[in-house]
Design a protein around this motif. Structure first.
Motif, PDB file in Angstrom:
ATOM      1  N   ALA A   1       0.830  -1.203   0.000  1.00  0.00           N
ATOM      2  CA  ALA A   1       0.000   0.000   0.000  1.00  0.00           C
ATOM      3  C   ALA A   1       0.864   1.253   0.000  1.00  0.00           C
ATOM      4  O   ALA A   1       0.501   2.284  -0.589  1.00  0.00           O
ATOM      5  CB  ALA A   1      -0.943  -0.010   1.197  1.00  0.00           C
ATOM      6  N   TYR A   2       2.009   1.189   0.662  1.00  0.00           N
ATOM      7  CA  TYR A   2       2.939   2.316   0.672  1.00  0.00           C
ATOM      8  C   TYR A   2       3.396   2.647  -0.750  1.00  0.00           C
ATOM      9  O   TYR A   2       3.485   3.817  -1.127  1.00  0.00           O
ATOM     10  CB  TYR A   2       4.140   1.976   1.558  1.00  0.00           C
ATOM     11  CG  TYR A   2       5.249   3.012   1.518  1.00  0.00           C
ATOM     12  CD1 TYR A   2       5.162   4.185   2.268  1.00  0.00           C
ATOM     13  CD2 TYR A   2       6.385   2.821   0.740  1.00  0.00           C
ATOM     14  CE1 TYR A   2       6.174   5.136   2.234  1.00  0.00           C
ATOM     15  CE2 TYR A   2       7.400   3.756   0.693  1.00  0.00           C
ATOM     16  CZ  TYR A   2       7.292   4.915   1.441  1.00  0.00           C
ATOM     17  OH  TYR A   2       8.292   5.858   1.399  1.00  0.00           O
ATOM     18  N   VAL A   3       3.668   1.627  -1.536  1.00  0.00           N
ATOM     19  CA  VAL A   3       4.062   1.842  -2.932  1.00  0.00           C
ATOM     20  C   VAL A   3       2.955   2.569  -3.693  1.00  0.00           C
ATOM     21  O   VAL A   3       3.227   3.378  -4.592  1.00  0.00           O
ATOM     22  CB  VAL A   3       4.401   0.494  -3.605  1.00  0.00           C
ATOM     23  CG1 VAL A   3       4.640   0.665  -5.102  1.00  0.00           C
ATOM     24  CG2 VAL A   3       5.625  -0.132  -2.942  1.00  0.00           C
ATOM     25  N   ARG A   4       1.701   2.311  -3.296  1.00  0.00           N
ATOM     26  CA  ARG A   4       0.555   2.977  -3.933  1.00  0.00           C
ATOM     27  C   ARG A   4       0.316   4.381  -3.380  1.00  0.00           C
ATOM     28  O   ARG A   4      -0.535   5.101  -3.895  1.00  0.00           O
ATOM     29  CB  ARG A   4      -0.711   2.141  -3.732  1.00  0.00           C
ATOM     30  CG  ARG A   4      -0.696   0.777  -4.403  1.00  0.00           C
ATOM     31  CD  ARG A   4      -0.876   0.907  -5.896  1.00  0.00           C
ATOM     32  NE  ARG A   4      -0.931  -0.379  -6.555  1.00  0.00           N
ATOM     33  CZ  ARG A   4      -1.891  -0.754  -7.401  1.00  0.00           C
ATOM     34  NH1 ARG A   4      -2.895   0.069  -7.662  1.00  0.00           N
ATOM     35  NH2 ARG A   4      -1.842  -1.932  -7.990  1.00  0.00           N
ATOM     36  N   GLY A   5       1.025   4.745  -2.303  1.00  0.00           N
ATOM     37  CA  GLY A   5       0.872   6.094  -1.777  1.00  0.00           C
ATOM     38  C   GLY A   5       0.464   6.200  -0.333  1.00  0.00           C
ATOM     39  O   GLY A   5       0.381   7.306   0.211  1.00  0.00           O
ATOM     40  N   LEU A   6       0.187   5.081   0.355  1.00  0.00           N
ATOM     41  CA  LEU A   6      -0.184   5.132   1.770  1.00  0.00           C
ATOM     42  C   LEU A   6       0.951   5.749   2.586  1.00  0.00           C
ATOM     43  O   LEU A   6       2.103   5.313   2.486  1.00  0.00           O
ATOM     44  CB  LEU A   6      -0.483   3.719   2.290  1.00  0.00           C
ATOM     45  CG  LEU A   6      -0.816   3.619   3.789  1.00  0.00           C
ATOM     46  CD1 LEU A   6      -2.166   4.262   4.086  1.00  0.00           C
ATOM     47  CD2 LEU A   6      -0.822   2.149   4.237  1.00  0.00           C
ATOM     48  N   ARG A   7       0.611   6.748   3.390  1.00  0.00           N
ATOM     49  CA  ARG A   7       1.621   7.403   4.211  1.00  0.00           C
ATOM     50  C   ARG A   7       1.189   7.574   5.661  1.00  0.00           C
ATOM     51  O   ARG A   7       1.895   8.204   6.451  1.00  0.00           O
ATOM     52  CB  ARG A   7       1.961   8.795   3.636  1.00  0.00           C
ATOM     53  CG  ARG A   7       2.659   8.764   2.274  1.00  0.00           C
ATOM     54  CD  ARG A   7       4.026   8.124   2.386  1.00  0.00           C
ATOM     55  NE  ARG A   7       4.762   8.148   1.129  1.00  0.00           N
ATOM     56  CZ  ARG A   7       4.681   7.211   0.183  1.00  0.00           C
ATOM     57  NH1 ARG A   7       3.890   6.169   0.374  1.00  0.00           N
ATOM     58  NH2 ARG A   7       5.387   7.302  -0.926  1.00  0.00           N
ATOM     59  N   SER A   8       0.025   6.991   6.037  1.00  0.00           N
ATOM     60  CA  SER A   8      -0.502   7.219   7.386  1.00  0.00           C
ATOM     61  C   SER A   8      -1.038   5.921   7.975  1.00  0.00           C
ATOM     62  O   SER A   8      -1.922   5.279   7.396  1.00  0.00           O
ATOM     63  CB  SER A   8      -1.619   8.260   7.354  1.00  0.00           C
ATOM     64  OG  SER A   8      -1.169   9.473   6.768  1.00  0.00           O
TER      65      SER A   8
END
Length: 376
Positions: free
Chosen positions: A160-167
């Motif tokens: 998900a981080y690769v997709r943009g998750l930052r929180s």
């Protein structure tokens, strides 16, 4: 009462079985348990959400509320009290629930399934998203979990981080602490770490009542050495035929008797890239909760379009995490595939023997091997 077609008693009926957990499990320490019960809530949560998440604070609060509520309901139903939730903040400030799920190791009371051990709070929520995974506005989404994520769930959240998750919000890490350092190493990742004594107490009560299930949920049921030795002999003798029985993009979980416990296809392409729809993690889930995956082998045949040394992208972040957590005795790679050093090294580091079965033919996963009743 929960019935099981497994030859062994279902573990959720063995709540009094004594199990010694690893150092990662903090529920078995009397001193720690006492401190958990009296733990303070820590800094003011509202202020902490605002400080760490800024404009996504309200989404974080809502994701945490939903996850805690779902975990409580799961525990009240006699299941593992762990859940995960994702909430997205739209441009107009409104909130939308993107994902919600809870641990499925213990089957639903009265249900016909055998449990789905790779469905932890986080992976359950993400698997249930299906193709919606690819449509989520991840940079404006907060994912909350009621317990520090294990390595499987951490790897899944890395996707998900690769997709943009930052929180991310973690409600408590006293009962169990996963590899949270991986989050700290992700550039720009914001993590709200809470101390929720209510959730810690629920986990403590669950582990006391169902020690087998808690140990199994974090991959700490020791394998029987004689079974593993017999399995590895079978892998070397029959691993090629196991892979020959799999279609490209398919994985199967096989026991020491050569019985196919479950198989699954890689459905990521049709599910928006959803990491929990990869073949290996799905097959391990379908094998059911009464199986000790450390006494099993996984046969995997990558897609025919996969070329060169295969890395985590081909295998799947969530599948890698599932193997790191549950540690099957062997991974047999068919279809002429080879793993790159990074992926092979991570698997071997946790004791998974990587065996290559070159030149395996195509076929159907259940056609050439004995199979049990379908799971999951």
């Amino acid at each position: 009462q929960v019935s099981s077609s497994s030859s062994r008693a279902a573990p959720w009926l063995l709540g009094q079985r004594g199990v010694v957990c690893s150092a990662r499990c903090r529920l078995c320490s009397t001193a720690r348990s006492r401190s958990m019960a009296s733990a303070a809530a820590g800094p003011d949560e509202d202020a902490l959400f605002t400080q760490v998440l800024g404009p996504l604070a309200e989404a974080g609060r809502e994701a945490c509320r939903l996850a805690v509520e779902r975990a409580m309901r799961s525990g009240e139903a006699g299941r593992v009290p762990i859940a995960g939730a994702a909430v997205t903040r739209a441009a107009d400030g409104s909130l939308k629930v993107a994902a919600l799920g809870h641990n499925h190791r213990i089957p639903e009371p009265g249900g016909e399934d055998h449990g789905y051990p790779t469905d932890h709070g986080e992976t359950s929520a993400i698997r249930a998203m299906g193709a919606d995974w690819g449509a989520v506005d991840w940079p404006n989404t907060v994912f909350a979990t009621t317990l520090s994520p294990c390595v499987m769930c951490t790897r899944t959240l890395q996707a998900a981080y690769v997709r943009g998750l930052r929180s991310i919000v973690i409600a408590e890490s006293q009962s169990f602490k996963g590899p949270e350092g991986l989050f700290d190493a992700m550039s720009g990742m914001r993590v709200v770490r809470l101390t929720r004594p209510d959730m810690a107490r629920r986990m403590q009560a669950f582990a006391r009542r169902y020690p087998w299930d808690w140990a199994a949920d974090i991959g700490e049921i020791p394998p029987r050495q004689a079974v593993v030795e017999r399995l590895l002999l079978a892998v070397r003798a029959e691993g090629g035929s196991w892979c020959a029985a799999c279609k490209p993009g398919e994985a199967a979980v096989i026991d020491a008797d050569g019985t196919v416990l479950a198989s699954a296809s890689d459905d990521r392409a049709s599910a928006g890239g959803n990491p929990c729809r990869a073949a290996v993690i799905a097959a391990m889930g379908r094998a059911g909760s009464s199986v000790n995956l450390r006494e099993c082998a996984v046969a995997w045949v990558p897609w025919a379009t996969s070329t060169g040394a295969l890395g985590v992208d081909a295998f799947g972040d969530a599948s890698l995490g599932a193997c790191e957590l549950f540690r099957p005795a062997a991974l047999v790679v068919g279809g002429g595939g080879r793993l790159d050093e990074g992926l092979a090294g991570k698997l071997q580091a946790v004791g998974v023997e990587v065996i290559f079965a070159h030149g395996s033919a195509q076929g159907s996963a259940g056609a050439r091997a004995r199979s049990r009743s379908p799971r999951g």
